[in-house]
Design a protein around this motif. Structure first.
Motif, mmCIF file in Angstrom:
data_model
loop_
_atom_site.group_PDB
_atom_site.id
_atom_site.type_symbol
_atom_site.label_atom_id
_atom_site.label_comp_id
_atom_site.label_asym_id
_atom_site.label_seq_id
_atom_site.Cartn_x
_atom_site.Cartn_y
_atom_site.Cartn_z
ATOM 1 N N MET A 1 0.838 -1.188 0.000
ATOM 2 C CA MET A 1 0.000 0.000 0.000
ATOM 3 C C MET A 1 0.875 1.240 0.000
ATOM 4 O O MET A 1 1.756 1.391 0.833
ATOM 5 N N ILE A 2 0.650 2.138 -0.908
ATOM 6 C CA ILE A 2 1.419 3.371 -1.000
ATOM 7 C C ILE A 2 0.719 4.447 -0.183
ATOM 8 O O ILE A 2 -0.463 4.715 -0.360
ATOM 9 N N GLN A 3 1.499 5.041 0.746
ATOM 10 C CA GLN A 3 0.938 6.095 1.576
ATOM 11 C C GLN A 3 1.231 7.438 0.936
ATOM 12 O O GLN A 3 2.378 7.782 0.692
ATOM 13 N N ARG A 4 0.185 8.178 0.613
ATOM 14 C CA ARG A 4 0.368 9.490 0.007
ATOM 15 C C ARG A 4 0.726 10.500 1.084
ATOM 16 O O ARG A 4 0.183 10.480 2.177
ATOM 17 N N GLU A 5 1.636 11.375 0.739
ATOM 18 C CA GLU A 5 2.067 12.416 1.666
ATOM 19 C C GLU A 5 0.960 13.451 1.812
ATOM 20 O O GLU A 5 0.376 13.892 0.820
ATOM 21 N N LYS A 6 0.663 13.811 3.038
ATOM 22 C CA LYS A 6 -0.359 14.821 3.288
ATOM 23 C C LYS A 6 0.204 16.201 2.975
ATOM 24 O O LYS A 6 1.346 16.500 3.282
ATOM 25 N N GLN A 7 -0.607 17.022 2.360
ATOM 26 C CA GLN A 7 -0.198 18.369 1.981
ATOM 27 C C GLN A 7 -0.585 19.361 3.074
ATOM 28 O O GLN A 7 -1.662 19.273 3.660
ATOM 29 N N ILE A 8 0.289 20.310 3.310
ATOM 30 C CA ILE A 8 0.007 21.379 4.266
ATOM 31 C C ILE A 8 -0.467 22.591 3.480
ATOM 32 O O ILE A 8 0.222 23.063 2.568
ATOM 33 N N THR A 9 -1.659 23.062 3.824
ATOM 34 C CA THR A 9 -2.141 24.301 3.226
ATOM 35 C C THR A 9 -1.805 25.427 4.189
ATOM 36 O O THR A 9 -1.965 25.289 5.402
ATOM 37 N N PHE A 10 -1.309 26.504 3.645
ATOM 38 C CA PHE A 10 -0.870 27.613 4.490
ATOM 39 C C PHE A 10 -0.946 28.904 3.694
ATOM 40 O O PHE A 10 -0.525 28.956 2.540
ATOM 41 N N GLU A 11 -1.499 29.916 4.323
ATOM 42 C CA GLU A 11 -1.540 31.232 3.717
ATOM 43 C C GLU A 11 -1.083 32.240 4.764
ATOM 44 O O GLU A 11 -1.670 32.330 5.848
ATOM 45 N N ALA A 12 -0.024 32.954 4.455
ATOM 46 C CA ALA A 12 0.521 33.928 5.397
ATOM 47 C C ALA A 12 -0.461 35.067 5.621
ATOM 48 O O ALA A 12 -1.130 35.512 4.695
ATOM 49 N N ASP A 13 -0.536 35.508 6.865
ATOM 50 C CA ASP A 13 -1.371 36.650 7.213
ATOM 51 C C ASP A 13 -0.489 37.894 7.179
ATOM 52 O O ASP A 13 0.300 38.134 8.091
ATOM 53 N N GLU A 14 -0.601 38.657 6.106
ATOM 54 C CA GLU A 14 0.236 39.843 5.915
ATOM 55 C C GLU A 14 -0.021 40.914 6.974
ATOM 56 O O GLU A 14 0.862 41.718 7.274
ATOM 57 N N ALA A 15 -1.227 40.925 7.558
ATOM 58 C CA ALA A 15 -1.571 41.926 8.564
ATOM 59 C C ALA A 15 -1.031 41.559 9.945
ATOM 60 O O ALA A 15 -0.994 42.405 10.842
ATOM 61 N N SER A 16 -0.597 40.323 10.116
ATOM 62 C CA SER A 16 -0.110 39.863 11.416
ATOM 63 C C SER A 16 1.277 40.422 11.704
ATOM 64 O O SER A 16 2.093 40.601 10.805
ATOM 65 N N ASN A 17 1.534 40.659 12.985
ATOM 66 C CA ASN A 17 2.867 41.101 13.372
ATOM 67 C C ASN A 17 3.762 39.905 13.716
ATOM 68 O O ASN A 17 4.916 40.088 14.090
ATOM 69 N N LEU A 18 3.231 38.687 13.579
ATOM 70 C CA LEU A 18 4.023 37.486 13.828
ATOM 71 C C LEU A 18 4.916 37.189 12.625
ATOM 72 O O LEU A 18 4.469 37.299 11.481
ATOM 73 N N PRO A 19 6.160 36.805 12.887
ATOM 74 C CA PRO A 19 7.033 36.422 11.769
ATOM 75 C C PRO A 19 6.432 35.241 11.008
ATOM 76 O O PRO A 19 5.675 34.438 11.564
ATOM 77 N N LEU A 20 6.810 35.112 9.757
ATOM 78 C CA LEU A 20 6.277 34.061 8.895
ATOM 79 C C LEU A 20 6.540 32.668 9.460
ATOM 80 O O LEU A 20 5.668 31.807 9.425
ATOM 81 N N TRP A 21 7.729 32.449 10.016
ATOM 82 C CA TRP A 21 8.048 31.123 10.549
ATOM 83 C C TRP A 21 7.148 30.769 11.726
ATOM 84 O O TRP A 21 6.776 29.609 11.903
ATOM 85 N N VAL A 22 6.752 31.767 12.529
ATOM 86 C CA VAL A 22 5.858 31.515 13.671
ATOM 87 C C VAL A 22 4.460 31.172 13.159
ATOM 88 O O VAL A 22 3.801 30.260 13.679
ATOM 89 N N GLN A 23 4.005 31.888 12.137
ATOM 90 C CA GLN A 23 2.696 31.586 11.556
ATOM 91 C C GLN A 23 2.667 30.162 11.010
ATOM 92 O O GLN A 23 1.701 29.421 11.234
ATOM 93 N N LEU A 24 3.732 29.767 10.310
ATOM 94 C CA LEU A 24 3.809 28.413 9.763
ATOM 95 C C LEU A 24 3.869 27.387 10.877
ATOM 96 O O LEU A 24 3.198 26.360 10.839
ATOM 97 N N ARG A 25 4.663 27.661 11.904
ATOM 98 C CA ARG A 25 4.783 26.755 13.041
ATOM 99 C C ARG A 25 3.420 26.535 13.706
ATOM 100 O O ARG A 25 3.046 25.427 14.038
ATOM 101 N N LYS A 26 2.683 27.634 13.890
ATOM 102 C CA LYS A 26 1.361 27.541 14.513
ATOM 103 C C LYS A 26 0.405 26.714 13.653
ATOM 104 O O LYS A 26 -0.391 25.943 14.175
ATOM 105 N N ARG A 27 0.493 26.879 12.334
ATOM 106 C CA ARG A 27 -0.371 26.121 11.419
ATOM 107 C C ARG A 27 -0.070 24.629 11.521
ATOM 108 O O ARG A 27 -0.980 23.808 11.622
ATOM 109 N N ILE A 28 1.209 24.266 11.513
ATOM 110 C CA ILE A 28 1.576 22.854 11.589
ATOM 111 C C ILE A 28 1.206 22.284 12.966
ATOM 112 O O ILE A 28 0.690 21.167 13.052
#
Length: 161
Positions: A1-28
């Motif tokens: 059985m082949i396991q498909r890799e799950k995709q991460i959907t992510f859209e940066a919040d340009e209005a946020s004062n959080l750095p991009l890496w923190v936004q991504l970390r929170k999403r994951i």
């Protein structure tokens, strides 16, 4: 059985004062806590995720390192990052007691009107102040120099010097 890799959907919040890496970390972290990624699941490779999301490799790497530091993922050299099983990882008494105290603190701060993020931010500042206060006895008077090994302690004392 082949396991498909799950995709991460992510859209940066340009209005946020959080750095991009923190936004991504929170999403994951959300995807892990919500059960989208289960214990043992492999996260997308850093380079692949950076390419898929059109963001810098270092940004994704920083988010993954933060997740690893917090114990949410475990990095296996040459294999990738895997979601850890927090349930089996945190079954010792001191950690359970500390977690209960943290929950109590978070709920008390929430009742005062602080968000979880505000509480964490204030806790970081408070911890830094306590570290400085604890280091004060080892500080040389009228100086910013902290003595790491006061006389009679540390490496020199262990070697018999």
């Amino acid at each position: 059985m082949i396991q498909r890799e799950k995709q991460i959907t992510f859209e940066a919040d340009e209005a946020s004062n959080l750095p991009l890496w923190v936004q991504l970390r929170k999403r994951i972290a959300y995807l892990i806590s919500s059960g989208f990624f289960k214990p043992g699941d492999q996260l997308p490779k850093i380079r692949e995720l950076a390419a898929d999301l059109s963001i810098n490799f270092n940004t994704v790497n920083k988010a993954y390192l933060s997740l690893q530091t917090d114990g949410l993922v475990k990095s296996v050299r040459g294999k990738g990052a895997f979601v850890t099983d927090l349930a089996t990882q945190q079954n010792d008494e001191p950690a359970d007691e500390a977690e209960a105290l943290m929950d109590e603190c978070l709920h008390a701060c929430r009742n005062l009107g602080l968000s979880y993020d505000e509480t964490v931010s204030r806790m970081h500042v408070r911890a830094a102040r306590l570290k400085m206060k604890e280091a004060a006895p080892a500080r040389r008077p009228d100086s910013n120099v902290i003595v790491l090994f006061p006389e009679g302690e540390g490496v020199a004392a262990e070697k018999g010097a």
